[in-house]
Design a protein around this motif. Structure first.
Motif, mmCIF file in Angstrom:
data_model
loop_
_atom_site.group_PDB
_atom_site.id
_atom_site.type_symbol
_atom_site.label_atom_id
_atom_site.label_comp_id
_atom_site.label_asym_id
_atom_site.label_seq_id
_atom_site.Cartn_x
_atom_site.Cartn_y
_atom_site.Cartn_z
ATOM 1 N N TYR A 166 46.133 32.418 25.724
ATOM 2 C CA TYR A 166 45.247 33.582 25.683
ATOM 3 C C TYR A 166 44.577 33.743 27.051
ATOM 4 O O TYR A 166 44.330 32.760 27.753
ATOM 5 C CB TYR A 166 44.160 33.412 24.615
ATOM 6 N N ASN A 167 44.322 34.986 27.409
ATOM 7 C CA ASN A 167 43.598 35.225 28.651
ATOM 8 C C ASN A 167 42.218 34.569 28.570
ATOM 9 O O ASN A 167 41.464 34.822 27.628
ATOM 10 C CB ASN A 167 43.432 36.722 28.901
ATOM 11 N N PRO A 168 41.885 33.717 29.530
ATOM 12 C CA PRO A 168 40.580 33.036 29.486
ATOM 13 C C PRO A 168 39.452 33.965 29.952
ATOM 14 O O PRO A 168 39.649 34.813 30.820
ATOM 15 C CB PRO A 168 40.772 31.871 30.453
ATOM 16 N N TRP A 215 34.581 26.967 34.648
ATOM 17 C CA TRP A 215 34.965 28.228 35.253
ATOM 18 C C TRP A 215 36.503 28.286 35.368
ATOM 19 O O TRP A 215 37.196 27.331 35.042
ATOM 20 C CB TRP A 215 34.308 28.373 36.633
ATOM 21 N N PHE A 216 37.021 29.411 35.825
ATOM 22 C CA PHE A 216 38.463 29.605 35.937
ATOM 23 C C PHE A 216 39.071 28.673 36.989
ATOM 24 O O PHE A 216 38.476 28.425 38.036
ATOM 25 C CB PHE A 216 38.776 31.059 36.335
ATOM 26 N N THR A 217 40.269 28.197 36.692
ATOM 27 C CA THR A 217 41.034 27.379 37.648
ATOM 28 C C THR A 217 42.509 27.766 37.551
ATOM 29 O O THR A 217 42.906 28.570 36.701
ATOM 30 C CB THR A 217 40.882 25.874 37.341
ATOM 31 N N LYS A 218 43.319 27.164 38.411
ATOM 32 C CA LYS A 218 44.751 27.434 38.423
ATOM 33 C C LYS A 218 45.439 27.061 37.113
ATOM 34 O O LYS A 218 46.488 27.614 36.758
ATOM 35 C CB LYS A 218 45.419 26.672 39.575
ATOM 36 N N ASP A 246 39.057 33.445 40.876
ATOM 37 C CA ASP A 246 38.599 32.079 40.576
ATOM 38 C C ASP A 246 37.430 31.658 41.458
ATOM 39 O O ASP A 246 36.600 30.841 41.048
ATOM 40 C CB ASP A 246 39.759 31.087 40.758
ATOM 41 N N THR A 247 37.385 32.180 42.674
ATOM 42 C CA THR A 247 36.355 31.769 43.629
ATOM 43 C C THR A 247 35.033 32.521 43.456
ATOM 44 O O THR A 247 34.083 32.284 44.202
ATOM 45 C CB THR A 247 36.869 31.984 45.062
#
Length: 392
Positions: free
Chosen positions: A150-152, A140-143, A125-126
């Motif tokens: 579905y897989n993001p 962007w990806f987060t918790k 995520d970072t």
């Protein structure tokens, strides 16, 4: 005058065949070299999409077989790295990190559309914060993606254009490798992680979710504060070696990785430039020798023209013109061959690259011809008519 020069060179085509052939092959090699140079320069001028300054890469190689133990040690390494005041952030990443000599390709498609080959990066995520990516659409990806159906994934603008055109990609599904489906949650403007001289290709960022699937990655990107030097590097490696005992730890900067990729990209250009330089040197000697021989053999003609009232400047222009016409015969054949590259889309390179290289190559060949003809033509223009006729 021009028509007369073309007729004159055409009548001597047999004696000039070898030189015309040299110009032809010299042009083709020069065109190839310039196409590569223009391609690389155009790519170099485009944005990378991330900032590699002050970013290090730690590669950890374990000597234990247990995946659980590897992951546990990797987590300890990450926590230790983040505890330093000199470190701004860390991110796990797959082996095809920026400027790495590694690739991970997947096929991607939407519905029954065409399959697109894309680079797949598994990132934490970072990662966006560490590499300072610009997410232009979506997020962007987060918790919150832990519970996603579905897989993001996040894709770059190039892949969006190839899969969705001008439509928004946010929320839509992509099928990878003809099996698993992933959902697009964001789009980054640019990402060229293979090389500064490489064209931007489709990219898929896949989220590393250790909660769903525990995997040992062994690659950690580290962003340090500006000015952090080798003293901290040595101290950190020493501390990490105490945690990962008997492991192989390699720490390098992404800048060094970029330089290594740059050297590799320069090799074909340098090799082709050497070959091209050798051919240009031979063509220059040929043009110079042919013109010098013609002047010594045509003293009588030059003297007669001067006696009939031709000025030194007219004689000078005639010999310059003859060399330019000679070069034109070789270039006509070369251009006819080179123009096939943009027409047939050879190597799937932008047509503009070929046209720019073509124009520069033609200009350089003409400059070479004028340069080689300059001194011999001045010598011919300086011949006194009385002396030339007296020698005859």
């Amino acid at each position: 005058m021009i028509r007369h020069l073309f007729k004159l060179i055409w009548n001597r085509k047999k004696s000039n065949f070898l030189l015309i052939s040299e110009i032809f092959f010299c042009f083709l090699v020069l065109f190839a070299v310039l196409s590569l140079v223009v391609y690389n320069v155009r790519n170099y001028s485009k944005p990378l999409g991330f900032d590699y300054d002050n970013v290090w890469l730690l590669t950890a190689r374990a000597d234990i077989d247990s995946t659980e133990l590897r992951i546990a040690v990797e987590e300890q390494l990450t926590q230790k790295i983040r505890s330093y005041g000199e470190v701004e952030g860390t991110a796990l990443v797959s082996s095809n990190s920026p400027f790495a000599f590694s690739q991970m390709k997947v096929w991607a498609k939407v519905g029954d559309g065409p399959r697109i080959l894309a680079e797949n990066l598994d990132v934490e995520d970072t990662f966006a914060e560490v590499m300072q990516l610009n997410v232009s659409a979506g997020r962007w990806f987060t918790k919150q993606d832990d519970a996603a159906r579905y897989n993001p994934v996040v894709i770059n603008r190039v892949l969006q254009q190839e899969l969705f055109g001008d439509e928004s990609a946010i929320g839509k599904l992509i099928t990878r490798d003809d099996s698993s489906q992933v959902q697009v949650i964001g789009v980054v403007d640019h990402y060229r992680g293979s090389s500064e001289y490489a064209e931007e290709s489709p990219v898929i960022f896949t989220r590393i979710n250790q909660q769903r699937e525990a995997v040992f990655w062994g690659e950690i990107l580290i962003r340090v504060k500006p000015g952090t030097g080798i003293a901290f590097e040595e101290r950190m490696v020493k501390d990490l070696s105490g945690i990962a005992k008997n492991w192989t730890l390699e720490l390098t900067t992404v800048e060094k990785m970029r330089q290594n990729k740059e050297k590799l990209s320069m090799v074909p250009m340098i090799a082709m430039a050497v070959v091209c330089g050798f051919l240009i040197f031979n063509v220059a000697l040929g043009l110079f020798g042919v013109l010098w021989y013609n002047i010594s053999r045509r003293n009588g003609e030059i003297g007669l023209r001067r006696a009939l009232g031709a000025s030194a400047n007219q004689v000078y222009r005639q010999f310059i013109g003859e060399v330019l016409v000679l070069a034109t015969f070789g270039l006509v054949l070369g251009v006819a061959f080179a123009i096939q590259f943009p027409m047939l889309q050879v190597f799937e390179v932008e047509s503009m690259v070929y046209f720019i290289a073509l124009g520069i190559a033609v200009g350089l060949i003409y400059l070479l011809a004028i340069g080689c003809a300059f001194y011999p033509s001045r010598q011919a223009a300086a011949i006194h008519p009385a002396m030339a006729l007296h020698e005859e």
